[in-house]
Motif scaffolding. Sequence first.
Motif, PDB file in Angstrom:
ATOM      1  N   GLY A  28       8.314   0.016   4.110  1.00  0.00           N
ATOM      2  CA  GLY A  28       8.893   1.180   3.602  1.00  0.00           C
ATOM      3  C   GLY A  28       9.325   1.983   3.338  1.00  0.00           C
ATOM      4  N   LEU A  29      11.001   2.490   3.408  1.00  0.00           N
ATOM      5  CA  LEU A  29      12.014   3.940   3.223  1.00  0.00           C
ATOM      6  C   LEU A  29      11.782   4.084   2.275  1.00  0.00           C
TER       7      LEU A  29
ATOM      8  N   ARG B  71       7.359   5.432  -0.451  1.00  0.00           N
ATOM      9  CA  ARG B  71       7.321   5.271   1.128  1.00  0.00           C
ATOM     10  C   ARG B  71       5.760   4.587   1.322  1.00  0.00           C
ATOM     11  N   PHE B  72       5.894   3.071   1.677  1.00  0.00           N
ATOM     12  CA  PHE B  72       4.980   1.755   1.342  1.00  0.00           C
ATOM     13  C   PHE B  72       4.669   0.785   2.800  1.00  0.00           C
ATOM     14  N   PHE B  73       3.655   0.179   2.713  1.00  0.00           N
ATOM     15  CA  PHE B  73       3.386  -0.394   3.707  1.00  0.00           C
ATOM     16  C   PHE B  73       3.195  -2.310   2.956  1.00  0.00           C
ATOM     17  N   PHE B  74       4.025  -2.794   3.892  1.00  0.00           N
ATOM     18  CA  PHE B  74       3.768  -4.459   3.321  1.00  0.00           C
ATOM     19  C   PHE B  74       4.249  -5.149   4.297  1.00  0.00           C
ATOM     20  N   VAL B  75       3.106  -6.794   4.185  1.00  0.00           N
ATOM     21  CA  VAL B  75       3.494  -7.341   5.134  1.00  0.00           C
ATOM     22  C   VAL B  75       4.759  -8.695   4.248  1.00  0.00           C
ATOM     23  N   ALA B  76       6.059  -9.052   5.371  1.00  0.00           N
ATOM     24  CA  ALA B  76       6.994  -9.576   5.006  1.00  0.00           C
ATOM     25  C   ALA B  76       6.635 -11.014   6.133  1.00  0.00           C
ATOM     26  N   PRO B  77       7.594 -12.212   6.262  1.00  0.00           N
ATOM     27  CA  PRO B  77       8.229 -13.331   7.238  1.00  0.00           C
ATOM     28  C   PRO B  77       8.296 -12.549   8.217  1.00  0.00           C
ATOM     29  N   ALA B  78       8.433 -12.965   9.764  1.00  0.00           N
ATOM     30  CA  ALA B  78       8.848 -11.750  11.091  1.00  0.00           C
ATOM     31  C   ALA B  78       9.851 -12.701  10.808  1.00  0.00           C
ATOM     32  N   ALA B  79      10.685 -11.272  11.041  1.00  0.00           N
ATOM     33  CA  ALA B  79      12.098 -11.722  12.049  1.00  0.00           C
ATOM     34  C   ALA B  79      12.255 -11.493  13.007  1.00  0.00           C
ATOM     35  N   GLY B  80      12.397 -12.619  13.824  1.00  0.00           N
ATOM     36  CA  GLY B  80      11.957 -12.785  16.003  1.00  0.00           C
ATOM     37  C   GLY B  80      12.412 -11.400  16.407  1.00  0.00           C
TER      38      GLY B  80
ATOM     39  N   HIS C  36       1.007  -0.748   0.115  1.00  0.00           N
ATOM     40  CA  HIS C  36       0.105   0.170  -0.240  1.00  0.00           C
ATOM     41  C   HIS C  36       0.849   0.835  -0.119  1.00  0.00           C
ATOM     42  N   GLN C  37       0.408   2.182  -1.154  1.00  0.00           N
ATOM     43  CA  GLN C  37       1.913   3.561  -1.342  1.00  0.00           C
ATOM     44  C   GLN C  37       0.869   3.937  -0.170  1.00  0.00           C
ATOM     45  N   LEU C  38       2.085   4.922   0.912  1.00  0.00           N
ATOM     46  CA  LEU C  38       1.970   5.981   1.537  1.00  0.00           C
ATOM     47  C   LEU C  38       1.745   7.405   1.410  1.00  0.00           C
ATOM     48  N   ASP C  39       2.370   7.475   0.423  1.00  0.00           N
ATOM     49  CA  ASP C  39       3.209   9.127  -0.106  1.00  0.00           C
ATOM     50  C   ASP C  39       1.380  10.119  -0.651  1.00  0.00           C
ATOM     51  N   GLN C  40       0.709   9.634  -0.840  1.00  0.00           N
ATOM     52  CA  GLN C  40      -0.519  10.484  -1.461  1.00  0.00           C
ATOM     53  C   GLN C  40      -1.790   9.948  -0.263  1.00  0.00           C
TER      54      GLN C  40
END
Length: 257
Positions: free
Chosen positions: A77-78, A230-239, A42-46
């Motif tokens: 993400g930046l 700038r954007f939102f994303f989901v990724a496998p978790a790092a502990g 998901h974009q976060l710039d607009q």
Amino acid sequence: MASVSILSYLHYLHDVNRKLLQRGGLENVLYRKPLSQNPYYHQLDQPDPNRPRHWLGSLRHIQNAEARGLALRPLLGLGLVVGQIATQKGAKRLCAPFAFCNVQLEEEDDKPNLVTMEVIWESVTLNYDLLTLFLGQLPEDEGDETGASQVGVGANTLKVFSEIENDLERFSNGVNPDVRVDSNAISRLMKYVRDNVPEFNGLNMSSAPYEQKTLDVLIQKRPACFYPHRFFFVAPAAGELTTMTALAALIKQSERG
């Protein structure tokens, strides 16, 4: 005196956990991911009126994955590097954030399906998966988790990355990081890396906004291109990321006390 020592130790643990994230598998966070690891980009710039609905869908995706035993985490993400880069195993596609940090999706107790997103700025870190690929120091899926400083990176390069980390930390600890860490700030940080680290000299810097619908085309291009996005994303978790976020909260609580 004891409280100062404890606080210093918490800061130390936080820094160690941030460095452990250097091999987090974030070279490709958006391109052709399996359904079970849908990045929910998901974009976060607009502004976007559908954003609350996206937060809800992302949270349900994470919850459903956890029910199946797959740990996922929402991230911010930046900056985004897209394209191809030469590695010791041949050309590699990249779709990687320049830096990233943890975010928290919260569902209101008294308002089911109303989900908000909060950025945990204290967890911000450079994406060392991306950096080490450009530096050519580590073959893909190999190397020591202790980071770039263990694989012969020059002193000037380390100094540049340290300065960038310090800038990110300064932004995160300052007033209104959501506003200050905008596309202009991200672009300046990457330009500083490109101008001062030879391995990044060939990286293109885009002045056009990133469009997710063009990803299939952009990821085939060489050299790779940087978007101050700038954007939102989901990724496998790092502990380590979860631990680092908890430590950041504990540090903040201790400093208030």
